[in-house]
Design an enzyme around this catalytic site. Structure first.
Site, PDB file in Angstrom:
ATOM      1  N   GLY A 136      14.397  53.237  29.560  1.00 18.16           N
ATOM      2  CA  GLY A 136      15.976  53.592  30.753  1.00 18.16           C
ATOM      3  C   GLY A 136      15.537  55.180  31.837  1.00 18.16           C
TER       4      GLY A 136
ATOM      5  CG  ASP B 162      27.017  52.072  27.707  1.00 16.88           C
ATOM      6  OD1 ASP B 162      28.196  51.823  28.516  1.00 16.88           O
ATOM      7  OD2 ASP B 162      26.595  52.928  27.486  1.00 16.88           O
TER       8      ASP B 162
END
Length: 447
Positions: A7, A118
């Protein structure tokens, strides 16, 4: 051995530790702030059975941090994806066991005043023997020094688990966590006491923020999409983004929080309206969205942009007003973006077809506008829903997919960061849009 995730801010590899041939996950974090948060949170939570274990960490010559974590090959997103292929979905006894494990991990975080920020199916990793563990703490924040919790919540010390102590020197004031968590935990704090402590916490944090605000990066009173000057609309208001990361967020451990955190589908409305004065309750909203997806196998609010995300929430829960959430008008972007009045919101019942009243009630206690009304993880662990038939199955009886699903676009997650799921610049789906300039920026109204 191989790269298993990549990522914007980290890369994750499956590796073998040469000293004992133990298979581990190496998470190379390119953002110092994100690495520091994850290490600190995992040190505090190192003995919690429902949080991924940090074995050790080190720093590369290029200054990237490398976290040595236990390797878990699959996640809850894959469980949901695989259940779509089977008639009947996830059996209710298994649903309850997954929920209890999630609640166990979240309760451990919140008892230590750690807000994950998250939570989503892809960040709930699962071991081969069915133990679910919260992962990816790169956006987590410790709202107060752990010692504050130990002094004020009368937390009972837990025994240390030597299995997760390798090369870690935890903070001296860290609150140790449990070796195991029963289905029901003793509710040693009343809701009023919990909320009182949260108010004190926010007041103390605000005092700290005021002291440090001149030196800390701060995104001010801006949300991810709503507020800005006319010169920065292209850079901020119309940003292509799905999951905002710590490097962009602009908050640090002592500074003001940012609203640009988490993954859109699981982001609480206060974040969507630009709040920088929120608490543990943003995780509780995410929990409600996760539970709804576990029950229906479909995301609850799959917004294609932040505006669409708010629109979907409002169409189900109705317009956000002072009646349903006192002082909501103080949210930074409450007066910046408005929606046409929803005469007949669909309600969460319509989003949970063929589910029992108890299941709908469970989601409703989490997916509600006013953060003060959201049930805590501790309260839900003691809910009668988990003591009624069918009872939660033993962990050993859970169905665990052999491998992680790599192409699940509906509920992405796992080891990766995600940055390209839709654009806030695409307003075509919302009909007429009225944009007008104001003294400080602009205002947008959606029909």
């Amino acid at each position: 051995m191989e790269r298993v995730g990549s990522g914007a801010y980290s890369d994750v590899y499956r590796a073998r530790r040469l000293s004992d041939n133990h298979i581990v996950a190496l998470k190379e974090v390119h953002d110092y702030q994100s690495a520091f948060r994850e290490i600190e949170a995992l040190q505090i939570l190192q003995n919690c059975p429902n949080v991924v274990a940090l074995h050790e960490y080190f720093w590369r010559e290029d200054e990237d941090a490398v976290l040595v974590l236990e390797f878990l090959r699959t996640d809850l997103a894959t469980v949901i994806h695989e259940a779509k292929k089977k008639e009947g979905g996830v059996p209710l006894g298994e649903v309850k066991r997954w929920m209890l494990q999630i609640l166990g991990g979240v309760d451990a975080c919140h008892r230590n005043m750690i807000v994950h920020r998250d939570l989503k199916p892809g960040n709930l990793l699962i071991s081969d023997d069915g133990v679910l563990k919260l992962a990816d703490f790169g956006q987590a924040r410790i709202l107060m020094e752990p010692g504050f919790v130990a002094d004020n919540v009368n937390e009972q010390p837990y025994e240390q688990n030597a299995g997760h102590q390798e090369n870690i020197s935890p903070p001296s004031d860290a609150v140790p966590e449990a070796d195991s968590l029963p289905d029901q935990v003793e509710e040693d704090v009343t809701r009023e006491e919990y909320l009182r402590q949260l108010v004190e916490l926010k007041a103390k944090r605000h005092s700290m923020d005021e002291t440090d605000k001149d030196t800390n990066i701060n995104d001010g009173d801006t949300s991810c999409f709503a507020t800005g000057t006319m010169s920065d609309i292209e850079d901020d208001h119309l940003r292509n983004s799905y999951s905002y990361e710590a490097g962009e967020g602009g908050d640090d451990r002592q500074g003001a929080l940012t609203s640009c955190v988490g993954t859109r589908w699981f982001r609480a409305p206060e974040l969507l309206y630009g709040s920088i004065d929120y608490g543990l309750e943003v995780d509780l909203w995410s929990l409600g969205c996760i539970f709804a997806e576990l029950l229906t196998l479909e995301p609850l609010f799959p917004g294609t942009s932040d505006i669409d995300q708010l629109s979907r929430i409002i169409s189900v829960l109705g317009n956000l007003t002072e009646e349903v959430w006192p002082r909501c008008s103080n949210l930074p972007d409450y007066n910046t973006i408005s929606f046409a009045k929803i005469e007949k919101p669909t309600g969460l019942e319509a989003c949970l077809p063929n589910r029992s009243l108890d299941e709908i009630s469970l989601v409703k206690r989490l997916v509600c506008y006013d953060p003060a009304n959201r049930a805590t993880a501790m309260e839900l662990l003691n809910d009668k829903y988990f003591a009624e038939e069918p009872l939660p199955v033993p962990v050993s009886q859970l169905y665990v997919p052999l491998t992680k699903n790599e192409d699940d676009e509906d509920s992405p997650g796992g080891w990766n960061d995600y940055n390209d799921m839709g654009s806030d610049s695409d307003f075509d789906d919302f009909g007429p849009v009225n944009v007008r300039t104001t003294g400080s920026g602009f205002s947008i109204q959606f029909s």
